[in-house]
Motif scaffolding. Structure first.
Motif, PDB file in Angstrom:
ATOM      1  N   LEU A  91       0.929  -1.166   0.147  1.00 29.84           N
ATOM      2  CA  LEU A  91      -0.075  -0.022  -0.037  1.00 29.84           C
ATOM      3  C   LEU A  91       1.000   1.255  -0.003  1.00 29.84           C
ATOM      4  O   LEU A  91       0.258   2.426  -0.121  1.00 29.84           O
ATOM      5  CB  LEU A  91      -0.762  -0.118   1.091  1.00 29.84           C
ATOM      6  N   ALA A  92       1.907   1.236   0.215  1.00 26.21           N
ATOM      7  CA  ALA A  92       2.818   2.371   0.468  1.00 26.21           C
ATOM      8  C   ALA A  92       4.149   2.467  -0.624  1.00 26.21           C
ATOM      9  O   ALA A  92       4.603   3.444  -0.919  1.00 26.21           O
ATOM     10  CB  ALA A  92       3.396   2.229   1.853  1.00 26.21           C
ATOM     11  N   MET A  93       4.236   1.658  -1.416  1.00 25.78           N
ATOM     12  CA  MET A  93       5.539   1.412  -2.179  1.00 25.78           C
ATOM     13  C   MET A  93       5.231   1.327  -3.782  1.00 25.78           C
ATOM     14  O   MET A  93       4.046   0.506  -3.859  1.00 25.78           O
ATOM     15  CB  MET A  93       6.569   0.413  -1.812  1.00 25.78           C
ATOM     16  N   GLU A  94       5.750   1.456  -4.931  1.00 30.57           N
ATOM     17  CA  GLU A  94       5.971   1.025  -6.025  1.00 30.57           C
ATOM     18  C   GLU A  94       7.128  -0.041  -5.983  1.00 30.57           C
ATOM     19  O   GLU A  94       8.349   0.317  -5.526  1.00 30.57           O
ATOM     20  CB  GLU A  94       6.025   1.986  -6.997  1.00 30.57           C
ATOM     21  N   PHE A  95       6.980  -1.195  -6.539  1.00 30.62           N
ATOM     22  CA  PHE A  95       8.013  -2.097  -6.305  1.00 30.62           C
ATOM     23  C   PHE A  95       8.143  -3.060  -7.641  1.00 30.62           C
ATOM     24  O   PHE A  95       7.217  -3.306  -8.076  1.00 30.62           O
ATOM     25  CB  PHE A  95       8.122  -2.627  -5.130  1.00 30.62           C
ATOM     26  N   GLY A  96       9.344  -3.836  -7.584  1.00 36.60           N
ATOM     27  CA  GLY A  96       9.348  -4.764  -8.561  1.00 36.60           C
ATOM     28  C   GLY A  96       9.872  -6.131  -7.932  1.00 36.60           C
ATOM     29  O   GLY A  96      10.497  -5.935  -6.733  1.00 36.60           O
ATOM     30  N   LEU A  97       9.822  -7.076  -8.544  1.00 36.48           N
ATOM     31  CA  LEU A  97      10.208  -8.416  -8.099  1.00 36.48           C
ATOM     32  C   LEU A  97      11.081  -9.164  -9.129  1.00 36.48           C
ATOM     33  O   LEU A  97      10.650  -9.090 -10.065  1.00 36.48           O
ATOM     34  CB  LEU A  97       9.016  -9.216  -7.572  1.00 36.48           C
ATOM     35  N   SER A  98      12.174  -9.740  -8.340  1.00 30.50           N
ATOM     36  CA  SER A  98      13.084 -10.536  -9.705  1.00 30.50           C
ATOM     37  C   SER A  98      13.595 -11.907  -9.023  1.00 30.50           C
ATOM     38  O   SER A  98      13.541 -11.773  -7.690  1.00 30.50           O
ATOM     39  CB  SER A  98      14.371  -9.563 -10.311  1.00 30.50           C
ATOM     40  N   GLY A  99      13.697 -12.699  -9.824  1.00 29.13           N
ATOM     41  CA  GLY A  99      14.060 -13.901  -9.493  1.00 29.13           C
ATOM     42  C   GLY A  99      13.161 -15.015  -9.633  1.00 29.13           C
ATOM     43  O   GLY A  99      12.023 -14.878 -10.178  1.00 29.13           O
ATOM     44  N   LYS A 100      13.737 -16.069  -9.209  1.00 24.85           N
ATOM     45  CA  LYS A 100      12.747 -17.414  -9.672  1.00 24.85           C
ATOM     46  C   LYS A 100      11.692 -17.399  -8.464  1.00 24.85           C
ATOM     47  O   LYS A 100      11.924 -16.950  -7.239  1.00 24.85           O
ATOM     48  CB  LYS A 100      13.659 -18.625  -9.179  1.00 24.85           C
ATOM     49  N   THR A 101      10.374 -17.652  -8.927  1.00 23.33           N
ATOM     50  CA  THR A 101       9.094 -17.283  -8.288  1.00 23.33           C
ATOM     51  C   THR A 101       8.532 -18.726  -8.291  1.00 23.33           C
ATOM     52  O   THR A 101       8.401 -19.376  -9.238  1.00 23.33           O
ATOM     53  CB  THR A 101       8.316 -16.354  -8.540  1.00 23.33           C
ATOM     54  N   GLU A 102       7.373 -18.803  -7.432  1.00 23.11           N
ATOM     55  CA  GLU A 102       6.488 -19.943  -7.581  1.00 23.11           C
ATOM     56  C   GLU A 102       5.187 -19.330  -7.682  1.00 23.11           C
ATOM     57  O   GLU A 102       4.296 -19.279  -6.837  1.00 23.11           O
ATOM     58  CB  GLU A 102       6.512 -20.720  -6.328  1.00 23.11           C
TER      59      GLU A 102
END
Length: 109
Positions: free
Chosen positions: A84-95
């Motif tokens: 709710l407070a940030m803009e963000f990204g996610l990288s790496g292996k995910t499930e």
């Protein structure tokens, strides 16, 4: 000696986070002065109270942009606290269903 040319700053304050099972390591870069960026490194546990401290730490530097690197599902509690407070990204292996192993996404406020 030639003067250093400042880089074009796209995000003056941003944070990179390495997410592990029991802790996260965050490096916040404050590049409001492109010639003299300041880096802050801090480690937090993955307990909810510590993740809230992490969020408050980011907000104390007026940081609204975070990129997390994580494997498995360890990113989820961090996402839940920051969403709710940030803009963000996610990288790496995910499930996550329907996405390739090496995936990347952004979530806007």
């Amino acid at each position: 000696m030639a003067h250093a040319k400042p880089i074009d700053v796209v995000l003056p304050v941003a944070c990179g986070v390495d997410v592990h099972k029991r802790f996260i390591v965050a490096v916040l870069c404050d590049a409001t002065d492109p010639l003299h960026p300041v880096y802050h490194k801090k480690r937090f546990s993955t307990f909810t109270c510590s993740l809230r401290e992490f969020r408050d730490w980011l907000l104390s530097y007026d940081c609204r942009h975070v990129c997390m690197e994580s494997t498995g599902q360890y990113w989820r509690p961090v996402f839940n606290i920051l969403e709710l407070a940030m803009e963000f990204g996610l990288s790496g292996k995910t499930e996550r269903k329907g996405l390739e192993d090496e995936s990347f996404f952004f979530r806007a406020i």
